[in-house]
Scaffold this active site. Structure first.
Site, PDB file in Angstrom:
ATOM      1  N   ASP A 273       0.851  -1.187   0.000  1.00  0.00           N
ATOM      2  CA  ASP A 273       0.000   0.000   0.000  1.00  0.00           C
ATOM      3  C   ASP A 273       0.890   1.242   0.000  1.00  0.00           C
ATOM      4  OD1 ASP A 273      -3.003   0.957   0.699  1.00  0.00           O
ATOM      5  OD2 ASP A 273      -1.557   2.243   1.717  1.00  0.00           O
ATOM      6  N   ASN A 281      -2.174  12.719  -2.739  1.00  0.00           N
ATOM      7  CA  ASN A 281      -3.007  12.952  -3.919  1.00  0.00           C
ATOM      8  C   ASN A 281      -3.741  14.281  -3.800  1.00  0.00           C
ATOM      9  OD1 ASN A 281      -3.753  12.025  -6.426  1.00  0.00           O
ATOM     10  ND2 ASN A 281      -5.542  10.906  -5.698  1.00  0.00           N
ATOM     11  N   ASP A 290      -1.409   9.731 -10.123  1.00  0.00           N
ATOM     12  CA  ASP A 290      -1.290   8.676 -11.132  1.00  0.00           C
ATOM     13  C   ASP A 290       0.174   8.362 -11.420  1.00  0.00           C
ATOM     14  OD1 ASP A 290      -4.018   8.566 -11.283  1.00  0.00           O
ATOM     15  OD2 ASP A 290      -4.180   9.740 -13.139  1.00  0.00           O
ATOM     16  N   GLU A 315      -4.769   2.329  -4.250  1.00  0.00           N
ATOM     17  CA  GLU A 315      -3.317   2.381  -4.096  1.00  0.00           C
ATOM     18  C   GLU A 315      -2.746   1.082  -3.563  1.00  0.00           C
ATOM     19  OE1 GLU A 315      -5.011   4.273  -0.298  1.00  0.00           O
ATOM     20  OE2 GLU A 315      -5.546   4.041  -2.396  1.00  0.00           O
TER      21      GLU A 315
END
Length: 430
Positions: A273, A281, A290, A315
């Site tokens: 993770d 983000n 991304d 993620e």
């Protein structure tokens, strides 16, 4: 990361095998009755079945590629059948052959490079209008000025380039060269199985046309193979859409579920993770998020020890090690964790973003660029008495992942580990 990182030989392999198989069969002096009958009806079947498949999924470009190939096949097949039956060519054979040699690669390249960017009906009408316009002008000129058109097509414009092995009219070769360049650039900009099939298909046309009358089966076999290449590439892409994650290029959740059903009695599963991904983000934007996922995926793809990485969702990533024990896998997991930790992602100030590439290159190494570290946490579990099924092993690895998060992130923790996870090479955390 290089824009050519997505280029894969696997994109070309199915089409290349079909193309080489077509060349081999076309060179045979006599085909068996079964194959002769098959290749007589296969172009029509591929047009109907492949065209229906394309229409259902809104793939107008491939519909018109198949239609263009079939029209060329139909016109030339009429001439070839007459030549086989009588041993002589028809009076209009030379004109039709030269027109096909010029227009077939032209329309094929045009439709192959014509991206699908508008409304389905509008795009189809536009493509049909182009085909009808070319067809109407060509038929009109051929009927009214057949001798003048034939002379214009067959005239030698570049005597220095004339050779006996160049069986097509000279105008056809620049069209082929330009088409090959355009389709090659298209593939390099967007590596896809379909773009690879289109490129090889144009090469197949370049081989087929000069051999249309010299090899008895060249037209039927190669027309069928090129159309089959396009349909197979569509199926290949449909498989990738279902089983491969588009953003990262890793196999997706469905591919993972199928792999879990084929594991043996000994295996290890790790869950990874991205640390603080939501905060990262929200701070830097989804485009940069991304990039982070692609970065992590590119490193996980390099995992050693027989492991394979999958995009689990969001993620989260999954790594599967069939036939391995926990002790065998941990060094490889630690190696990829360190590789991600030591990688620095370059960010540029979006408010001061330069207006052109030259200014961007000048600022890239200056204050306008900043480095951001990305780290991941991992939880790992192996099949045992307490977790005998893949779902139970994934659940155990997930629990170990939560333990790694609680232990400070940027570390690896195995299921059942009592002590806090130890980072072999601590680095900065996000």
């Amino acid at each position: 990361m290089s824009r050519f990182a997505a280029v894969r030989f696997s994109h070309f392999l199915p089409s290349l095998l079909l193309l080489l198989g077509g060349v081999f069969l076309a060179r045979l002096a006599v085909l068996s009755e079964f194959f002769a009958s098959l290749f007589n009806v296969l172009p029509t079947l591929l047009l109907l079945l492949g065209g229906a498949f394309c229409l259902v999924y809104g793939r107008q470009r491939e519909v018109f590629l198949l239609l263009t190939l079939y029209l060329g096949y139909f016109l030339l097949d009429t001439q070839v059948d007459h030549f086989r039956a009588t041993g002589q060519v028809r009076t209009d054979a030379a004109l039709i052959f030269h027109l096909c040699s010029l227009l077939l690669p032209l329309l094929y390249s045009l439709y192959a490079a014509w991206q699908e960017r508008t409304h389905l009906l509008q795009d189809m009408v536009a493509r049909a209008a182009v085909l009808l316009a070319f067809g109407a002008v060509t038929v009109g000129l051929a009927q009214r000025f057949p001798e003048a058109l034939l002379h214009w097509l067959s005239r030698v414009r570049w005597p220095a380039l004339q050779a006996d092995w160049l069986a097509l009219v000279q105008l056809a070769y620049p069209v082929f060269v330009l088409g090959l360049i355009v389709l090659l650039v298209q593939y390099l900009r967007a590596p896809r199985p379909l773009h690879a099939a289109q490129l090889l298909g144009l090469g197949g046309l370049l081989w087929m046309l000069p051999n249309t009358f010299t090899l008895p089966n060249a037209l039927n076999v190669m027309s069928s193979q090129i159309m089959l290449m396009l349909v197979a590439a569509l199926a290949h892409e449909a498989y990738q859409m279902a089983f491969r994650d588009e953003l990262t290029g890793l196999p997706g959740r469905r591919a993972l579920n199928e792999r879990l059903q084929r594991l043996g009695r000994i295996y290890v599963i790790a869950m990874a993770d991205v640390d603080h991904f939501k905060k990262f983000n929200d701070t830097h934007g989804h485009d940069v998020g991304d990039q982070v996922l692609r970065l992590v995926a590119s490193q996980l793809r390099k995992i050693g020890g027989g492991g394979k990485a999958y995009r689990y969702g969001g993620e989260e990533f999954t790594l599967v090690f069939p036939g391995k024990t926990l002790e065998e896998c941990l060094p490889h997991l630690e190696q990829v964790r360190q590789a991600i930790e030591h990688y620095r992602l370059q960010l540029r100030d979006q408010q001061q973003r330069p207006q052109d590439d030259k200014q961007g290159r000048q600022r890239r190494a200056g204050k306008a660029a900043s480095q951001v570290a990305v780290t991941i946490s991992m939880g790992v579990a192996e099949r045992g008495a307490e977790q005998a099924s893949p779902d139970e092993v994934i659940k155990a690895a997930d629990q170990a992942l939560y333990s790694a998060k609680s232990a400070g992130r940027n570390c690896i923790r195995s299921h059942g580990q009592r002590r806090g996870a130890v980072k072999l090479s601590p680095g900065t955390r996000q």
